[in-house]
Design an enzyme around this catalytic site. Structure first.
Site, PDB file in Angstrom:
ATOM      1  CB  ILE A 134      -0.981   0.025   1.197  1.00 57.54           C
ATOM      2  CG1 ILE A 134      -0.231  -0.102   2.525  1.00 57.54           C
ATOM      3  CG2 ILE A 134      -2.023  -1.062   1.066  1.00 57.54           C
ATOM      4  CD1 ILE A 134      -1.146  -0.034   3.752  1.00 57.54           C
ATOM      5  CG  ASP A 135      -0.060   4.302  -2.670  1.00 55.97           C
ATOM      6  OD1 ASP A 135       0.650   3.519  -3.309  1.00 55.97           O
ATOM      7  OD2 ASP A 135      -1.116   4.804  -3.115  1.00 55.97           O
ATOM      8  NE  ARG A 136       5.571   9.168   1.484  1.00 59.59           N
ATOM      9  CZ  ARG A 136       6.224  10.163   0.877  1.00 59.59           C
ATOM     10  NH1 ARG A 136       7.553  10.151   0.859  1.00 59.59           N
ATOM     11  NH2 ARG A 136       5.579  11.126   0.281  1.00 59.59           N
ATOM     12  CB  THR A 138      -2.424   4.067   1.874  1.00 60.32           C
ATOM     13  OG1 THR A 138      -2.702   4.854   0.709  1.00 60.32           O
ATOM     14  CG2 THR A 138      -3.643   3.211   2.186  1.00 60.32           C
ATOM     15  NE  ARG A 234      -3.060   8.426  -4.177  1.00 59.31           N
ATOM     16  CZ  ARG A 234      -1.751   8.628  -4.142  1.00 59.31           C
ATOM     17  NH1 ARG A 234      -0.918   7.611  -3.936  1.00 59.31           N
ATOM     18  NH2 ARG A 234      -1.257   9.830  -4.354  1.00 59.31           N
TER      19      ARG A 234
END
Length: 299
Positions: A134-136, A138, A234
């Site tokens: 998962i993104d930084r 998130t 997103r």
């Protein structure tokens, strides 16, 4: 590596063409082009060289030197753990695995210390145990595999879209429908390779959403992933005119709530245990910043 340019590829800059076709960064390609390591029809060319039909490109990608990754004693919020898998609640601002500029203080550094070397090695030394990410910015649940058997089985479930992944998000604007489905293939943005976009040649992606609460200018939603593409929620929410609050890449460059990144939380993660087949579901509680923001919007 040898590539021959077709009529459809003619006219494009060589650095942009190689970046898209070989999934490499333009900065890296510009460097090897300037160093004369890319040959077109027997001669080295500049990064802005315009390709012609029939051009013969020859180049070799230098082997990457992977640095040693050090285990670091970083606290983990553990949601579930046994001999095969570990599910943690990733905090905001933590990068999942080491990469250029982030070789320490990542989730991998933390789980290497916690698991003491017992991690799957399928994804190499930079991503031990990592089967998805998962993104930084998130927050929320992410599964780590402790051995190759677990890694292969969880990877199979991800590929078959049988893992239950439910996210909570705050999007800008007020959604009219109570629920909906967004379908749009996702690939690299042709103009900005750091971004993803809905593209004709992207990978199929499906996101389901449901309204949980409406505010004056925002909506609190649950998003369910049918697929798992990079930046999927997103990109999809932005595509219908409702980018995530705080998302400076696909939404507004700044917001008055100073969210420090998109308001997105991976709450629920459900999977079949790789060894026993038992269905396991864990829920990561909303982080304090998210709960505070909901309270502010409600008031």
């Amino acid at each position: 590596m040898i590539l021959e340019i077709t009529e459809n590829q003619a006219g494009e800059r060589i650095d942009r063409f190689l970046a898209d076709s070989q999934d490499l960064t333009r900065s890296f390609l510009q460097k090897i082009l300037k160093d004369g390591e890319v040959i077109v029809n027997g001669k080295s060319v500049k990064p802005n060289y315009k390709l012609r039909k029939g051009d013969r490109i020859e180049f070799e990608i230098p082997e990457a030197v992977e640095p040693d990754i050090v285990a670091e004693d970083i606290p983990l919020s553990i949601l579930y753990e046994d001999a095969d898998v570990l599910v943690v609640d990733k905090p905001k601002g933590m990068v999942v695995h080491p990469a250029a500029g982030h070789y320490s203080q990542t989730l991998v550094n933390a789980v290497m210390y916690h698991c003491k070397g017992e991690l799957s090695g399928i994804n190499g030394v930079l991503r031990p145990g990592i089967v998805h990410r998962i993104d930084r910015d998130t927050t929320g649940s992410i599964i780590i595999c402790k051995n190759d058997m677990a890694h292969n089985e969880i990877a199979r479930q991800l590929k078959e879209h049988s893992i239950n992944r439910r996210y909570r998000a705050i999007v800008t604007g007020v959604l009219k429908d109570e629920e909906g489905t967004i379908e749009g293939a996702i690939g690299r943005d042709k103009k900005d390779r750091k971004k993803m976009a809905i593209t004709a040649d992207g990978k199929p992606a499906v996101t389901h959403y449901k309204v949980l609460q409406r505010f004056k200018h925002y909506t609190y939603v649950e998003c369910v992933l049918e697929t798992g593409r990079t930046h999927q929620i997103r990109v999809h929410m932005a595509s219908i005119g409702h980018p995530l609050l705080g998302d400076e890449v696909y939404g507004r460059k700044s917001d008055k709530y100073k969210c420090e990144g998109q308001c997105l939380h991976a709450m629920t993660l459900g999977f079949h245990h790789p060894r026993t087949g038992e269905y396991i579901e864990v829920n990561a509680p909303l982080p304090p910043y998210f709960e505070h923001l909901l309270a502010v919007l409600e008031s």
